[in-house]
Design a protein around this motif. Structure first.
Motif, mmCIF file in Angstrom:
data_model
loop_
_atom_site.group_PDB
_atom_site.id
_atom_site.type_symbol
_atom_site.label_atom_id
_atom_site.label_comp_id
_atom_site.label_asym_id
_atom_site.label_seq_id
_atom_site.Cartn_x
_atom_site.Cartn_y
_atom_site.Cartn_z
ATOM 1 N N GLU B 26 0.882 -1.019 0.191
ATOM 2 C CA GLU B 26 -0.227 -0.075 -0.293
ATOM 3 C C GLU B 26 0.651 0.902 -0.156
ATOM 4 O O GLU B 26 1.496 1.419 0.652
ATOM 5 C CB GLU B 26 -0.944 -0.109 1.493
ATOM 6 C CG GLU B 26 -1.617 -1.503 1.442
ATOM 7 C CD GLU B 26 -0.875 -2.366 2.094
ATOM 8 O OE1 GLU B 26 0.016 -2.023 2.358
ATOM 9 O OE2 GLU B 26 -1.777 -3.090 2.642
ATOM 10 N N GLY B 27 0.796 1.935 -0.806
ATOM 11 C CA GLY B 27 1.668 3.361 -0.787
ATOM 12 C C GLY B 27 2.584 3.433 -1.995
ATOM 13 O O GLY B 27 2.723 2.478 -2.889
ATOM 14 N N GLN B 71 -8.011 9.859 9.227
ATOM 15 C CA GLN B 71 -8.064 8.277 8.199
ATOM 16 C C GLN B 71 -7.759 9.053 6.444
ATOM 17 O O GLN B 71 -7.288 7.831 6.254
ATOM 18 C CB GLN B 71 -9.274 8.003 8.463
ATOM 19 C CG GLN B 71 -10.285 8.262 9.561
ATOM 20 C CD GLN B 71 -11.378 7.430 9.781
ATOM 21 O OE1 GLN B 71 -12.037 6.120 9.213
ATOM 22 N NE2 GLN B 71 -12.368 8.194 9.653
ATOM 23 N N ARG B 72 -8.571 10.087 6.291
ATOM 24 C CA ARG B 72 -7.775 10.018 4.895
ATOM 25 C C ARG B 72 -5.850 10.022 4.726
ATOM 26 O O ARG B 72 -5.782 9.892 3.144
ATOM 27 C CB ARG B 72 -7.635 11.202 4.148
ATOM 28 C CG ARG B 72 -9.574 11.157 3.869
ATOM 29 C CD ARG B 72 -10.125 11.446 4.634
ATOM 30 N NE ARG B 72 -12.531 11.330 4.240
ATOM 31 C CZ ARG B 72 -13.071 11.144 4.321
ATOM 32 N NH1 ARG B 72 -13.368 11.348 6.076
ATOM 33 N NH2 ARG B 72 -14.091 10.831 4.275
ATOM 34 N N LEU B 73 -4.896 10.227 5.164
ATOM 35 C CA LEU B 73 -3.300 9.728 5.213
ATOM 36 C C LEU B 73 -3.557 7.992 4.833
ATOM 37 O O LEU B 73 -2.950 7.886 3.813
ATOM 38 C CB LEU B 73 -2.669 9.470 6.666
ATOM 39 C CG LEU B 73 -3.393 10.796 7.215
ATOM 40 C CD1 LEU B 73 -2.259 10.412 8.370
ATOM 41 C CD2 LEU B 73 -2.020 11.511 6.430
ATOM 42 N N CYS B 74 -4.349 7.237 5.181
ATOM 43 C CA CYS B 74 -4.359 5.834 4.343
ATOM 44 C C CYS B 74 -5.936 5.272 4.594
ATOM 45 O O CYS B 74 -7.146 4.820 5.865
ATOM 46 C CB CYS B 74 -3.641 5.001 6.168
ATOM 47 S SG CYS B 74 -4.117 3.115 5.624
ATOM 48 N N GLY B 75 -6.141 4.948 3.110
ATOM 49 C CA GLY B 75 -7.588 3.872 3.532
ATOM 50 C C GLY B 75 -7.280 2.163 3.508
ATOM 51 O O GLY B 75 -8.180 1.803 3.642
ATOM 52 N N ILE B 76 -6.547 2.156 3.905
ATOM 53 C CA ILE B 76 -5.445 0.551 4.437
ATOM 54 C C ILE B 76 -5.982 0.455 6.242
ATOM 55 O O ILE B 76 -6.728 -0.670 6.240
ATOM 56 C CB ILE B 76 -4.486 0.272 3.995
ATOM 57 C CG1 ILE B 76 -4.507 0.844 2.562
ATOM 58 C CG2 ILE B 76 -4.431 -1.256 3.611
ATOM 59 C CD1 ILE B 76 -4.491 -0.060 1.265
ATOM 60 N N HIS B 177 -13.259 5.434 6.265
ATOM 61 C CA HIS B 177 -13.400 6.497 6.766
ATOM 62 C C HIS B 177 -15.055 6.764 7.240
ATOM 63 O O HIS B 177 -15.006 7.944 7.105
ATOM 64 C CB HIS B 177 -13.230 7.042 5.526
ATOM 65 C CG HIS B 177 -12.316 7.004 4.619
ATOM 66 N ND1 HIS B 177 -10.928 7.195 5.352
ATOM 67 C CD2 HIS B 177 -12.055 7.616 3.389
ATOM 68 C CE1 HIS B 177 -9.822 6.730 4.263
ATOM 69 N NE2 HIS B 177 -10.705 7.404 3.503
ATOM 70 N N SER B 458 1.821 4.316 2.171
ATOM 71 C CA SER B 458 1.076 5.429 2.270
ATOM 72 C C SER B 458 0.696 6.475 3.927
ATOM 73 O O SER B 458 0.975 7.741 3.203
ATOM 74 C CB SER B 458 -1.345 4.827 1.764
ATOM 75 O OG SER B 458 -1.055 5.900 1.430
#
Ligand code: SF4
Lengths: 185, 489
Positions: B26-27, B71-76, B177, B458
């Motif tokens: 991820e990222g 939370q929008r830092l990371c969707g995982i 989210h 991410s």
């Protein structure tokens, strides 16, 4: 909602995350076991799920995230050049989203704070290696750089919205998201 | 070749090979290798190439927005940020003890998060390497290939993840989210119908989680020499631990151990984490390099995550998972407990623990309670820590009298593992790549080591970066929409 019947040729699909959080990709995976209905109809090119590093000729390109650095621009152009249909998925790709919150800030201040004056930092210094792609001073939505064929809003759009959209497209219908499938969170 | 491979003596004379982007993680990250004419490797680096600026742009926002925004830092693993931020803000609003309903709902949400994230990582991202081989055909080395060759494995992976996502949806309101946790508690309980919906499937989920542990173990046992040694390195370790020494992914004190297993500190209250953890910046990555102050910047780097947690807890407080933990520690005289690829096995043990913990919670009527939020005396600072799927996660805020955020510092799980990941890929480069013609399959070995950490590149990229050169952004018609030079800083 039923999956469309199997086409003669599988559609080739590429996806990428630019300045996004992967939440839109997660929402795509939230179609859950419907993924197995999709697999006979499509094949993946470059996506975070495969090890294909560059996008080749594709039918559908799905882009999550806006543009925050030179590398994003490069990948986005590669997608546009290769994909017949290009889709901006999620608030970040459509408007810049949360990362665009930094657009009203002065970069020098941010750098100073994050890499130099932060309290839990013993040795600071601003990263500047040539291997790090050049950041843009603003985060941009992707339609400012390439032509985009479809926009799916939401943060992230729901799995049902993504499913409806893709199955419409694969079946050759004009994708339509009705009430309950469009969100602007 | 004995150098540590971080920095080559004469990079200008060397050839560069890049793995870009690192995939099935991820990222956004890339690896660069510098080689000489004889294909000897002189430098290996994992670069984190993106930046966000979250710590800065959260300033000036009302504090109650933070658990949703962050939370929008990371969707995982958005739930990890959602909860770490909430825990920090609990302190800000003076909520010393949450109501049982709030604490248990948050725990339920968190175990759902661990379950879905670990399933995603093992089945969707890493299993292709483990089932087909590290240098197997690229066309097949992905979840689609797994679905064709091992349909039952793929199906269980997808349904395990689905269950975890459903737990999140019902506790947070939304799969990705959500908004369930607020400063001082939660904003909804679980209805009887929602509880029964989750109860209907949990025994199947536990059974599949046990099969997943067995699969991870079987893969290890099939190639013990490879798995024991691949990307192996010795590291100090850090995790949260419950007061009685149990594994606790939601809350605890800090435990750090040296490479030899001796204690650096134990059961330390994390409110003053900066007395123990410092960070350094290296110019070639946007991700910082943390270390334990007690051990100093050179030697103080450490490993976090499933391998550390399962190895350094005294027991796991659910029966099946604890049984598996003991088997894991005993295996090969302890060889799996320090192996980079042993992380997959440990991760599946944690997934089983989460499934068991969800089952226990679902039998607890506190989840249906109505007492959701508490407040107390307003504080200026708050620190929240949690064991996220990938390891220890730190959120730290200062909120001024006007209720807006004045300062924010985040140390995310993947950042703690920054040096560890670099050590691991250097070990792989030394053993498998040095002196050989690099093929796609050989380069994938590097990524196999990175994937064992399940890095979330991410959320590791929340900081802002510098622009060393000039860049121009033109739109589809060739008009310039943005440009920038180092002079503008
Ligand atoms: S739109 Fe939302 S979910 Fe999608 S990448 Fe952006 S922040 Fe993540």
């Amino acid at each position: 909602m039923n999956a469309p019947t199997e086409p003669t040729r599988k559609l080739r699909v590429a996806t990428t995350s630019l300045a996004g959080c992967f939440g839109c990709h997660m929402s795509f995976l939230d179609i859950d076991e419907r993924l197995f209905d999709l697999l006979p109809l499509i094949e993946f090119d470059r996506t975070p799920l495969t090890d294909i590093k560059h996008c080749g000729p594709c039918d559908i390109g799905i882009v999550e995230g806006g543009i925050c650095n030179a590398e994003n621009v490069h990948v986005l152009r590669e997608f546009r050049a290769n994909c017949k249909v290009l889709i901006a998925i999620g608030a970040c790709a459509v408007t810049g989203g949360l990362p665009a919150q930094r657009n009203h800030l002065d970069l020098a201040d941010c750098l100073q704070e994050v890499y130099v004056t932060e309290v839990s930092l013993s040795k600071g210094g601003i990263p500047n290696d040539p291997e790090l792609p050049l950041p843009l001073d603003k985060v941009h939505p992707i339609h400012e750089v390439v032509k985009v064929d479809y926009f799916i809003p939401g943060c992230p759009p729901s799995a049902d919205a993504i499913w409806k959209f893709l199955t419409d497209l694969i079946a050759g219908r004009t994708p339509k998201l009705g009430h309950g499938l469009i969100s602007y969170d | 070749m004995t150098m540590n491979l971080e920095t080559a003596a004469h990079p200008e004379t060397l050839r560069r090979v890049a793995i870009e982007p690192v995939s099935r993680v991820e990222g956004h990250g890339k690896v660069t290798l510098l080689l000489d004419d004889d294909d000897r490797i002189h430098q290996v680096r994992l670069h984190i190439v993106e930046f966000r600026g979250f710590e800065k742009f959260i300033q000036g926002r009302p504090y109650w927005e933070v658990p949703v925004m962050v939370q929008r830092l990371c969707g995982i693993c958005p739930v990890s940020h959602h909860l770490a931020a909430s825990k920090a803000l609990d302190q800000i609003v003076g909520a010393k003890n949450l109501t049982p309903t709030a604490e248990k709902l948050r725990r339920l949400m968190h175990y759902g998060q661990i379950l879905q994230s670990h399933a995603l990582h093992f089945f969707h991202l890493s299993s292709p390497d483990l089932l087909f081989g590290f240098d197997s055909d690229v066309a097949r080395r992905n979840i689609v290939g797994v679905a064709q060759a091992y349909p039952e494995v793929a199906k269980q992976g997808v349904l395990l993840r689905k269950y975890g996502q459903e737990v999140i949806r019902l506790t947070a309101g939304k799969r990705v989210h959500g908004t369930g946790s607020v400063p001082g508690g939660v904003n909804k309980n679980l209805s009887r119908e929602e509880r029964d919906l989750l109860l209907a499937d949990i025994y199947q989920i536990i059974a599949w989680s046990r099969e997943a542990v067995a699969l991870a173990r079987k893969l290890y046992e099939q190639s013990p020499a490879l798995y024991d040694d691949f990307g192996r390195f010795d590291a100090h370790s850090l995790s949260l631990i419950r007061a009685d020494g149990a594994l606790d992914l939601y809350h605890g004190g800090l435990r750090a151990r040296r490479k030899d297993g001796s204690t650096v500190f134990d059961h330390v209250n994390y409110d003053h984490y900066w007395e123990h953890i410092f960070e350094e910046v290296k110019p070639w990555s946007y991700m910082k390099f943390p270390y334990l102050r007690e051990l100093g910047p050179e030697d103080g780097w450490y490993r976090v995550g499933p391998l550390t947690r399962v190895t350094q807890c005294d027991f796991i407080p659910t029966p099946f998972a604890d049984h598996e933990r003991r088997d894991f520690l005993a295996y090969g005289g302890g060889s799996a407990a320090g192996a980079t690829l042993g992380t997959h096995w440990a991760r599946m043990i944690e997934m089983l623990h989460s499934a068991e913990a969800i089952k226990e919670l679902l039998h607890d009527d506190d989840l249906l309670g109505d007492d959701l939020v508490v407040t107390g005396e307003r504080q200026e600072r708050g620190v929240g820590m949690i064991e996220a799927p990938r390891g220890t996660l730190i959120h730290h805020y200062r909120v001024d009298d006007d209720d807006v955020v004045a300062r924010c510092n985040l140390i995310v799980s993947t950042t703690h593992n920054n040096q560890a990941m670099n050590e691991s890929i250097r070990a792989v480069a030394r053993k498998y790549l040095d002196g050989r013609k690099l093929t796609e399959g050989l380069l994938n070995h590097i990524e196999v080591a990175i994937r064992a950490f399940d890095p979330c590149l991410s959320c590791a990229t929340h900081a802002l970066g510098k622009m060393p050169l000039i860049v121009e952004l033109v739109d589809a018609e060739g008009r310039q929409v943005d440009s920038l030079s180092s002079g503008s800083l």
